[in-house]
Structures are given as structure tokens and as C-alpha cells.
Design a protein around this motif. Structure first.
Motif, PDB file in Angstrom:
ATOM      1  N   PHE A   1       0.830  -1.296   0.240  1.00  0.00           N
ATOM      2  CA  PHE A   1      -0.034   0.082  -0.001  1.00  0.00           C
ATOM      3  C   PHE A   1       0.840   1.220  -0.085  1.00  0.00           C
ATOM      4  O   PHE A   1       2.074   1.141   0.435  1.00  0.00           O
ATOM      5  CB  PHE A   1      -0.878  -0.036   1.295  1.00  0.00           C
ATOM      6  N   TRP A   2       0.356   2.434  -0.580  1.00  0.00           N
ATOM      7  CA  TRP A   2       1.220   3.626  -0.517  1.00  0.00           C
ATOM      8  C   TRP A   2       0.481   4.518   0.561  1.00  0.00           C
ATOM      9  O   TRP A   2      -0.706   4.639   0.677  1.00  0.00           O
ATOM     10  CB  TRP A   2       0.964   4.363  -1.812  1.00  0.00           C
ATOM     11  N   GLY A   3       1.402   5.460   1.270  1.00  0.00           N
ATOM     12  CA  GLY A   3       0.811   6.156   2.260  1.00  0.00           C
ATOM     13  C   GLY A   3      -0.095   5.611   3.440  1.00  0.00           C
ATOM     14  O   GLY A   3       0.401   4.849   4.185  1.00  0.00           O
ATOM     15  N   PRO A   4      -1.304   6.003   3.355  1.00  0.00           N
ATOM     16  CA  PRO A   4      -2.194   5.613   4.177  1.00  0.00           C
ATOM     17  C   PRO A   4      -2.329   4.002   4.341  1.00  0.00           C
ATOM     18  O   PRO A   4      -2.618   3.506   3.614  1.00  0.00           O
ATOM     19  CB  PRO A   4      -3.683   6.201   3.875  1.00  0.00           C
ATOM     20  N   PRO A   5      -2.034   3.558   5.720  1.00  0.00           N
ATOM     21  CA  PRO A   5      -2.138   2.116   5.810  1.00  0.00           C
ATOM     22  C   PRO A   5      -3.573   1.474   6.003  1.00  0.00           C
ATOM     23  O   PRO A   5      -3.651   0.615   6.914  1.00  0.00           O
ATOM     24  CB  PRO A   5      -1.355   1.889   7.180  1.00  0.00           C
TER      25      PRO A   5
END
Length: 406
Positions: free
Chosen positions: A379-383
């Protein structure tokens, strides 16, 4: 005397150079978006007829103001020059939480309130409070579930893909695809090892990574990426760059993947032979490579296919699905991509579709070309992953030229 035709021409050129209204608005999006993400839920939950006691209203407003001020500050410290992983985790988490809260504040603030009104449920204050608790409850459940989805080892998605030009000797060729691992501020070294263990259970002939390995330099994320060196493939492990490599010293990632035993397909190809038939496995740099200013990096399909027999089937690795326009024009048989994350957090996929021709899965482009777009392994950024599960993909290539059964 002034030539009026020249004047009209100059005026039309000046008008042509002026950006359109949507483009002018896009310039202010980074300033407008955070305000909307926090202000809309604040209004829907606290000021849309609930008439909460004053301490509740003040405390709730203070939390939203804190989020509005803290999110961009944390993201700037986490992803800017300071590169502070703790700040990045806080900023990314607030971004994901605010997006989910905003989405359901809008949906329930309009739809649920209308349904309650039509059903004659309670008065205005009662309906407003029901909306508030519905938004908070839904957001809490989705964030908890989305976090678990983002952090788990992806499930394996298996599918057969028939390629009309694939020789019979290559029928059943097993291609494992991982992409968008995005090793980053949250240490996922153990997760990375478990992903690689899962890939090794697939008995793949070819393992592909289509970019966006990490957010950060190879030196900084080496420990998380190291398990990639344990991946096994009967024929080859191949890799192409994604756009995030070009935010963090792409050549370092190319060198590290080479060190870990993967073959970076930087605008070149290799030949995979089995049963007397051959498959061209080609790769291109990400489409953002040239604008990165990094010497020698660009997406160059002609170079990738240089020297390959045009009658052979081609499997192409290209990070972004939108490269398929070039792939279809060149008669590529199958392109493997990532980049979209399947939208990652619903309903962000609607925005992804504005930029990419496919969100996830197998799609047809032109008379010959197939495109498989993975929803991504990490995932990118926000988990969080909400209605967009991650995946490890196993594609089994099929040939229509098998000999008839006796």
C-alpha cells in the motif's frame, strides 16, 4: 497603421496560452482538499442540526482543527526534506482517516438523512444525531478492517490467460506478479519475508516486479527489500521501475535489485525458451523516468524490443497501465502493470480512472493486446485498503496450439 489580422492572431494566441478553469482550479487543489476533508465532516457531525451540548461541540471542533493543522504539517516533515518516518506515519494515517470520514459524511449526510426523512424517523435533531453516529461507526469499522487488509499478506489471485501467438511448448507457463510493495515508514521486513515465502509456493517459471518497490532510497529501505533476494523462479526474476523509484534515487533501486539477483529490464528484453518455443520478456522504465532528469532513464519500447523476432509473442512489463496505448500500437501480446492499487481506499478509484485506462484485472486493448493490472501487493501512504484488496498474482499462460487428443 496596425494590421488587424496580426492583432487578432496575437489575441487568440494569448487566449490559447491561458489555462482552462479546471486547470486553474487544480493548482489550488493541494490547498482546498485538506480543508474540505476536515471541514465537511466537522459540519455534518457537529453543526448540521445535532444541537450537541457546548462542551461536546467545542471539543469536537478542536479535534477537527487539530487534524486540519496537523495532517499537512506531519506529511511535510515525513515526506519532505526531513524524511521523518514517525511524522510520515502520523500524516499518512490522518490522510486515510480523513478521506474515509469525508466520504461517509457526504454519503450519510445526504442519502441517509433523506431516507430517514422519507421514512419519518424522528425530528430534525434525532435524524442529525443518527447520521453522526452512523458516520462515526462506519468510519471506525472501515478503518479497522482497512488496516488489517493493508497489513496482511495478500491472497493469491490465479487466472489463465490465453495468448494466440504462444507456442505449445510454453503452454502452462507460470508467471508470478508482485508490484507496488511500497516499503516505507512502517517497517514491513517481516511482511516482506512472508510475501516472498508465498511467492515461492507458486513454483513460478517467471517472477515479475513491476515497480514502486519503496518510498525512500534503497539504502534506507534495504532491510525491507532484502527478502526479495530469496524469491525463486525456474527461469528468471525480472523488474522494472515505477514512478516512486524516481522520487528516491531510482538508479539505487536498479542496482539493489540487480544485487538481489533480479534482472532489471531497463528498455531491454530477454528470451524465455521452453519446449522448443520462445517468449520475449521485455520491460520499459516508467513513463515518468524522462522527466526525472536521471541520465539514461526513459520509457523506450522500441529499444526494449530491439533485436527481437517480431513473430514471437511478447510479454511486456510496464509500471503504469496507460502505457498500453503504446504497447497495443506495437502489437504486444500481454502487458503486466500495477500502479493503480485498485483505488486502495474506496471511492478513490473514480479518480484513478481519470488517469488510467484500467483499474484492475484483465482487459483487452486493440486487436491483439491484453493488459493485466494488479491491485498491488502493498500500500502507499495511508495504511488502509478499503474495498480494494491487495494481491499476489499467478498468471498461467495458455496456448491455443496444443495438439489434438488422440
Amino acid at each position: 497603421m496596425t494590421d488587424t489580422s496580426d492583432t487578432r492572431s496575437a489575441d487568440s494566441d494569448a487566449q490559447a496560452q491561458q489555462p482552462s478553469l479546471p486547470h486553474r482550479l487544480m493548482r489550488y487543489l493541494p490547498l482546498i482538499a485538506p480543508v474540505l476533508l476536515w471541514a465537511v465532516p466537522c459540519w455534518v457531525l457537529l453543526y448540521a442540526g445535532q444541537h450537541w451540548p457546548l462542551p461536546v461541540t467545542l471539543a469536537g471542533t478542536a479535534l477537527f482543527v487539530l487534524g486540519l493543522a496537523g495532517m499537512p504539517l506531519a506529511m511535510a516533515r515525513g515526506h519532505g526534506r526531513r524524511q521523518q518516518d514517525g511524522a510520515a506515519i502520523v500524516g499518512d494515517t490522518l490522510l486515510g482517516a480523513s478521506w474515509v470520514l469525508f466520504t461517509w459524511s457526504v454519503l450519510f449526510g445526504v442519502v441517509l438523512r433523506l431516507v430517514l426523512a422519507v421514512a419519518g424517523v424522528g425530528g430534525g435533531q434525532d435524524r442529525a444525531r443518527i447520521v453522526t453516529w452512523a458516520v462515526l461507526g462506519t468510519t471506525t469499522v472501515l478503518l479497522a478492517w482497512g488496516y488489517a487488509e493493508a497489513r496482511r499478506v495478500p491472497r493469491v489471485r490465479r487466472l489463465d490467460v490465453e495468448l494466440p501467438r504462444l507456442g505449445a511448448g510454453l503452454d502452462g507457463l507460470r508467471v508470478a506478479l508482485i508490484t507496488d510493495t511500497h516499503y516505507g515508514p512502517l517497517d514491513r521486513a517481516r511482511w516482506s519475508a512472508r510475501v516472498c515465502e508465498t511467492v515461492n509456493t507458486l513454483d513460478a517459471d517467471l517472477v515479475c516486479h513491476t515497480g514502486d518497490i519503496a518510498d525512500g532510497t534503497a539504502e534506507r529501505r534495504r532491510a525491507q527489500a532484502a527478502p526479495l533476494g530469496t524469491v525463486r523462479a525456474a527461469h528468471a526474476r525480472v523488474y522494472v521501475t515505477g514512478n516512486h523509484e524516481y522520487y528516491s534515487q531510482a538508479q539505487g533501486w536498479v542496482d539493489l535489485m540487480d544485487e538481489l539477483g533480479w534482472e532489471p529490464l531497463r528498455n531491454r528484453h530477454l528470451l524465455l525458451e521452453r519446449g522448443g518455443d520462445t517468449l520475449v520478456v521485455a520491460g520499459v522504465d516508467d513513463v515518468t523516468a524522462e522527466s526525472s532528469g536521471l541520465a539514461g532513464h526513459r520509457a523506450h519500447l522500441t529499444g526494449a524490443l530491439s533485436g527481437a523476432d517480431p513473430d514471437l509473442p511478447v510479454l511486456l512489463l510496464a509500471h503504469q497501465p496507460k502505457f498500453v496505448d503504446r504497447a497495443a500500437a506495437a502489437g504486444i501480446d500481454l502487458q503486466l502493470s500495477g500502479h493503480t492499487h485498485g483505488g486502495q481506499i474506496w471511492p478513490f478509484h473514480h479518480l484513478v480512472r481519470l488517469d488510467q485506462p484500467a483499474l484492475a484485472g484483465l482487459t483487452h486493448h486493440g486487436p491483439r493486446t491484453l493488459l493485466y493490472t494488479s491491485r498491488g501487493t502493498g500500500f502507499w501512504g495511508p495504511p488502509f485498503r478499503v474495498f480494494a484488496p491487495s494481491e499476489i498474482t499467478l498468471l498461467v499462460l495458455r496456448s491455443p496450439h496444443l495438439p489434438a487428443a488422440p
